[in-house]
Design a protein around this motif. Structure first.
Motif, short mmCIF file in Angstrom:
data_model
loop_
_atom_site.label_atom_id
_atom_site.label_comp_id
_atom_site.label_asym_id
_atom_site.label_seq_id
_atom_site.Cartn_x
_atom_site.Cartn_y
_atom_site.Cartn_z
N GLU A 1 0.17 -16.39 6.71
CA GLU A 1 1.16 -15.30 6.75
C GLU A 1 1.36 -14.69 5.36
O GLU A 1 1.62 -13.48 5.24
CB GLU A 1 2.49 -15.84 7.29
N GLN A 2 1.24 -15.53 4.32
CA GLN A 2 1.33 -14.99 2.97
C GLN A 2 0.18 -14.02 2.70
O GLN A 2 0.37 -12.95 2.09
CB GLN A 2 1.32 -16.12 1.95
N ASN A 3 -1.00 -14.38 3.14
CA ASN A 3 -2.15 -13.49 2.95
C ASN A 3 -1.96 -12.17 3.69
O ASN A 3 -2.28 -11.09 3.17
CB ASN A 3 -3.42 -14.21 3.44
N ASN A 4 -1.43 -12.24 4.92
CA ASN A 4 -1.15 -11.01 5.67
C ASN A 4 -0.12 -10.15 4.95
O ASN A 4 -0.26 -8.91 4.89
CB ASN A 4 -0.65 -11.35 7.08
N TYR A 5 0.89 -10.80 4.40
CA TYR A 5 1.94 -10.07 3.69
C TYR A 5 1.38 -9.40 2.43
O TYR A 5 1.69 -8.22 2.14
CB TYR A 5 3.06 -11.05 3.33
N LEU A 6 0.53 -10.10 1.70
CA LEU A 6 -0.07 -9.52 0.49
C LEU A 6 -1.01 -8.36 0.85
O LEU A 6 -1.05 -7.34 0.14
CB LEU A 6 -0.83 -10.60 -0.28
N THR A 7 -1.77 -8.52 1.93
CA THR A 7 -2.67 -7.44 2.36
C THR A 7 -1.88 -6.18 2.72
O THR A 7 -2.23 -5.06 2.31
CB THR A 7 -3.50 -7.89 3.56
N ASP A 8 -0.81 -6.34 3.46
CA ASP A 8 0.01 -5.20 3.85
C ASP A 8 0.72 -4.58 2.64
O ASP A 8 0.92 -3.36 2.59
CB ASP A 8 1.04 -5.61 4.90
N SER A 9 1.08 -5.40 1.67
CA SER A 9 1.69 -4.88 0.44
C SER A 9 0.70 -4.02 -0.33
O SER A 9 1.05 -2.95 -0.85
CB SER A 9 2.17 -6.03 -0.44
N ALA A 10 -0.55 -4.48 -0.41
CA ALA A 10 -1.57 -3.68 -1.09
C ALA A 10 -1.81 -2.35 -0.36
O ALA A 10 -2.00 -1.30 -0.99
CB ALA A 10 -2.88 -4.48 -1.18
N ASN A 11 -1.77 -2.39 0.97
CA ASN A 11 -1.93 -1.16 1.73
C ASN A 11 -0.81 -0.16 1.43
O ASN A 11 -1.05 1.05 1.33
CB ASN A 11 -1.97 -1.46 3.23
N VAL A 12 0.40 -0.67 1.30
CA VAL A 12 1.53 0.20 0.97
C VAL A 12 1.34 0.80 -0.42
O VAL A 12 1.60 2.00 -0.64
CB VAL A 12 2.85 -0.58 1.06
N LEU A 13 0.89 -0.02 -1.37
CA LEU A 13 0.64 0.50 -2.72
C LEU A 13 -0.39 1.62 -2.71
O LEU A 13 -0.20 2.69 -3.31
CB LEU A 13 0.17 -0.64 -3.62
N GLN A 14 -1.51 1.39 -2.04
CA GLN A 14 -2.57 2.39 -1.99
C GLN A 14 -2.11 3.67 -1.29
O GLN A 14 -2.42 4.78 -1.75
CB GLN A 14 -3.79 1.80 -1.29
N GLN A 15 -1.37 3.50 -0.21
CA GLN A 15 -0.88 4.69 0.50
C GLN A 15 0.14 5.45 -0.32
O GLN A 15 0.22 6.69 -0.26
CB GLN A 15 -0.28 4.28 1.85
N GLY A 16 0.93 4.73 -1.11
CA GLY A 16 1.89 5.40 -1.99
C GLY A 16 1.20 6.29 -3.01
O GLY A 16 1.63 7.43 -3.27
N ILE A 17 0.11 5.80 -3.59
CA ILE A 17 -0.66 6.62 -4.53
C ILE A 17 -1.28 7.82 -3.83
O ILE A 17 -1.31 8.94 -4.35
CB ILE A 17 -1.75 5.75 -5.20
N GLN A 18 -1.78 7.60 -2.62
CA GLN A 18 -2.38 8.69 -1.86
C GLN A 18 -1.34 9.77 -1.55
O GLN A 18 -1.63 10.98 -1.60
CB GLN A 18 -2.99 8.14 -0.58
N TYR A 19 -0.13 9.36 -1.25
CA TYR A 19 0.95 10.32 -0.97
C TYR A 19 1.29 11.11 -2.23
O TYR A 19 1.49 12.33 -2.19
CB TYR A 19 2.17 9.56 -0.44
#
Length: 462
Positions: free
Chosen positions: A182-200
């Motif tokens: 679950e920690q790995n899933n949480y870290l993966t989703d956090s990275a996705n949010v970071l990348q999408q924030g830059i894209q926005y």
């Protein structure tokens, strides 16, 4: 974990609201390409005058001042010997009217009007392109914003599940493997949010660039990513395209300009009649050794003898030449008619007219080609738009099902009826469905925007 909690909140942006209409108005007001076309329109408008066409007379004022110094020993007995210093001022006011030139003036004026219309058409074409680019950039920013919210929501599920598993481990109901998963899933989703924030952020910067605004300016997009699901009829769109498509209208004007140019070349084969009238005048001054009639320095000379007797000379008194300045002037008027008719110049006029006719024919073929190309684009875009309308409905239905399935799966997971792996699969399906729905709406809006541009809706609506 504090850093990850901060990421879950998403990037912070300034709260200056910006609607799509405001973005378009701001872009058209500040965009450099639009400003350049506005200057071209002003230039074409100022050129569209009868004076530029050649109707008004040409008025020339010519003034020449000539000076010379000449040392003379003339053979002509009437010329003034010695040093001659002369200067004169000549002036001429000349007015020329074109009485007839094969109607070239009228044809040229008509061509200037067409060029002004073409400048408006070119400006409209740039405005359309800028408007479409701003609309698509705004929609893309909305897509990235909605995707960011989707990923943040997905991150909230992962965070909640991660904290739940940690609590179960403390109570002895889960093992370290479950926590790490679950920690790995949480870290993966956090990275996705970071990348999408830059894209926005980059999407907002692209929008700022099209609006010629500061790259660092940030806005809160006031409009939502919504699709009206409008239907269009092909015959109605064809009628709009034929009458208001900017590119086609510009081609029609280009064709008319070519036809006018053919008439202009034909006019060169006609005679031209000109009227010239004006006045001339001069002021003259000469400094030389003139023999004075009275005064001056006398000189007595022997001109003969009485009866040949040298003792009885005949004397004559004259005045020696002295340097003096004489002035004079002249003036007059004139009026002349001139007929100019080019009878032969190696066939250049005839070839120019033939080339103009060829260019006119090419313009007609180009217009027909453009019509056919626009019809193809219209039909293809309409078919694509209707397809994307259906894909939006499918994506919305999939998202509703995926969201409901996620809620049910989350409850079953908490009750122990569903494994973490299965819940993760359901969560990924929800995320994919949400992202697909946003992209489907954007694609449909992009096709709708293309239909509006092809049918001249951007200019017609202004």
């Amino acid at each position: 974990m504090l850093a990850l909690g901060t990421l879950a909140a998403g990037p912070c942006f300034a709260q200056q609201k910006l609607s799509l209409q405001q973005a378009i108005e701001k872009g058209l007001r500040n965009n450099f390409s639009v400003q350049i076309e506005e200057e071209n329109v002003i230039n074409a408008r100022e050129n569209n005058t009868w004076g530029q066409a050649g109707l008004l007379p040409t008025v020339n004022l010519n003034v020449a001042q000539n000076n010379s110094i000449v040392q003379r020993k003339p053979a002509n007995p009437f010329a003034v010997a010695g040093r001659n210093i002369s200067d004169n001022l000549n002036g001429q006011l000349d007015v020329q009217f074109t009485l007839f030139d094969g109607f070239s003036v009228r044809i040229t004026k008509h061509q200037l009007e067409q060029l002004e219309q073409l400048s408006y058409g070119n400006a409209s074409f740039v405005i359309e392109g800028t408007t479409e680019a701003i609309i698509l950039a705004y929609y893309q920013a909305l897509v990235d914003k909605e995707n960011l919210e989707t990923l943040q929501k997905n991150l909230e599920y992962s965070k909640e599940r991660y904290e739940f598993v940690r609590l179960r481990k403390q109570l002895g109901g889960a093992i370290t493997f479950d926590v790490l998963q679950e920690q790995n899933n949480y870290l993966t989703d956090s990275a996705n949010v970071l990348q999408q924030g830059i894209q926005y952020k980059n999407a907002l910067r692209s929008l700022n660039l099209l609006m010629s605004d500061s790259i660092e300016a940030t806005y809160e997009l006031a409009d939502a990513l919504q699709f009206g699901n409008e239907s269009y009829q092909l015959d109605d769109l064809k009628g709009r395209m034929t009458s208001t498509n900017t590119n086609l209208r510009n081609q029609f004007i280009n064709q008319e300009i070519l036809r006018t140019n053919t008439r202009l070349q034909r006019a060169d084969m006609s005679p031209s009649v000109f009227l010239n009238f004006g006045s001339t005048g001069s002021l003259d001054r000469l400094n030389a050794q003139f023999r004075p009639q009275t005064g001056g320095r006398p000189e007595t000379i022997t001109v003969g003898f009485v009866n040949g007797n040298s003792s009885q000379p005949v004397l004559n008194t004259r005045f020696l030449p002295e340097y003096s300045t004489q002035t004079g002037n002249s003036y007059g008027v004139y009026g002349n008619f001139t007929l100019r008719w080019t009878l032969f110049n190696g066939g250049q006029v005839k070839r120019a007219m033939e080339q103009a006719q060829i260019r006119e024919k090419i313009g007609q073929l180009t217009t027909e080609q453009l019509k056919l190309s626009l019809q193809f684009d219209l039909v293809s875009t309409l078919d694509l738009y209707n397809l994307r309308r259906q894909l939006v409905s499918i994506a919305e239905t999939k998202l509703q099902a995926a969201e409901l399935n996620l809620q049910l799966a989350n409850e079953r997971y908490k009750n122990g009826a569903l494994s973490a792996i299965d819940l993760r699969i359901v969560q990924e399906n929800f995320r994919t469905a949400a992202l697909e729905k946003s992209q489907a709406v954007f694609n449909a809006l992009a096709s709708q925007t293309s239909l509006v541009r092809i049918t001249g809706g951007f200019i017609r609506g202004r």
